[in-house]
Design a protein around this motif. Structure first.
Motif, PDB file in Angstrom:
ATOM      1  N   CYS A 129       1.008  40.095 -57.184  1.00  0.00           N
ATOM      2  CA  CYS A 129       0.647  41.271 -57.987  1.00  0.00           C
ATOM      3  C   CYS A 129       1.158  42.541 -57.328  1.00  0.00           C
ATOM      4  O   CYS A 129       1.015  42.738 -56.124  1.00  0.00           O
ATOM      5  CB  CYS A 129      -0.867  41.333 -58.146  1.00  0.00           C
TER       6      CYS A 129
ATOM      7  N   CYS B  82      -2.412  44.621 -56.375  1.00  0.00           N
ATOM      8  CA  CYS B  82      -3.380  44.159 -55.373  1.00  0.00           C
ATOM      9  C   CYS B  82      -2.832  43.037 -54.508  1.00  0.00           C
ATOM     10  O   CYS B  82      -3.509  42.539 -53.644  1.00  0.00           O
ATOM     11  CB  CYS B  82      -4.680  43.728 -56.048  1.00  0.00           C
TER      12      CYS B  82
ATOM     13  N   SER C  28      -2.279  40.018 -55.203  1.00  0.00           N
ATOM     14  CA  SER C  28      -2.871  38.709 -55.478  1.00  0.00           C
ATOM     15  C   SER C  28      -1.779  37.674 -55.716  1.00  0.00           C
ATOM     16  O   SER C  28      -0.745  37.973 -56.305  1.00  0.00           O
ATOM     17  CB  SER C  28      -3.764  38.803 -56.703  1.00  0.00           C
TER      18      SER C  28
ATOM     19  N   CYS D 291      -2.067  39.771 -63.646  1.00  0.00           N
ATOM     20  CA  CYS D 291      -2.878  39.484 -62.470  1.00  0.00           C
ATOM     21  C   CYS D 291      -4.323  39.284 -62.910  1.00  0.00           C
ATOM     22  O   CYS D 291      -4.911  40.184 -63.504  1.00  0.00           O
ATOM     23  CB  CYS D 291      -2.788  40.647 -61.486  1.00  0.00           C
TER      24      CYS D 291
ATOM     25  N   CYS E 295      -6.932  41.924 -60.805  1.00  0.00           N
ATOM     26  CA  CYS E 295      -7.103  43.353 -61.075  1.00  0.00           C
ATOM     27  C   CYS E 295      -6.672  43.704 -62.496  1.00  0.00           C
ATOM     28  O   CYS E 295      -6.675  44.861 -62.881  1.00  0.00           O
ATOM     29  CB  CYS E 295      -6.346  44.203 -60.055  1.00  0.00           C
TER      30      CYS E 295
HETATM   31 ZN   LIG Z   1      -3.690  42.438 -59.039  1.00  0.00          ZN
END
Ligand SMILES: [Zn+2]
Length: 123
Positions: A17, A20, A22, A34, A37
């Motif tokens: 992501c 964030c 991820s 994602c 978030c």
């Molecule tokens: Zn994210």
């Protein structure tokens, strides 16, 4: 009876992501999403926007912003009688889109000039 075998679920390698970081990003049509978030983006659009411009120098080498170059030939400064000699050192500050004068350079002894990419060589 045969034991069942377990395989990894095939997973396309998707980028983390952008917001964030991820790793659980998944793809929905052309968008990457994602789940952590809720950020969504189009990877192609993003790549196009963020790909730094590059140009080719006199020898066909790729030039990037921040590269040190030298002039590949004598160049006349537009609107003046000043001539910059072949071999003059310059630093590429920025690359802009265009047919010529793509390089925003800081040139030794001449200051800031727009230079055509094929008139320089990577130092
Ligand atoms: Zn994210």
């Amino acid at each position: 009876m045969h034991a069942k075998s377990i395989d990894e679920v095939p997973r396309m390698s998707l980028p983390a992501c952008l917001k964030c970081n991820s790793e659980f990003v998944y793809q929905d049509q052309q968008l990457l999403i994602c789940p952590e978030c809720a950020f969504e983006w189009d990877p192609e659009e993003h790549a196009a926007e963020n790909a730094p411009l590059t140009e080719k120098d006199a020898n066909g080498n790729t030039l990037h912003e921040g590269d040190k170059v030298t002039l590949a030939k004598d160049l006349k400064v537009k609107g003046s009688s000043q001539v910059l000699k072949v071999g003059t050192k310059a630093l590429i500050r920025r690359i802009v889109e265009g047919k010529d004068h793509q390089l925003d350079c800081r040139i030794d002894g001449a200051g800031e000039m727009m230079v055509t990419a094929k008139f320089v060589k990577r130092a």
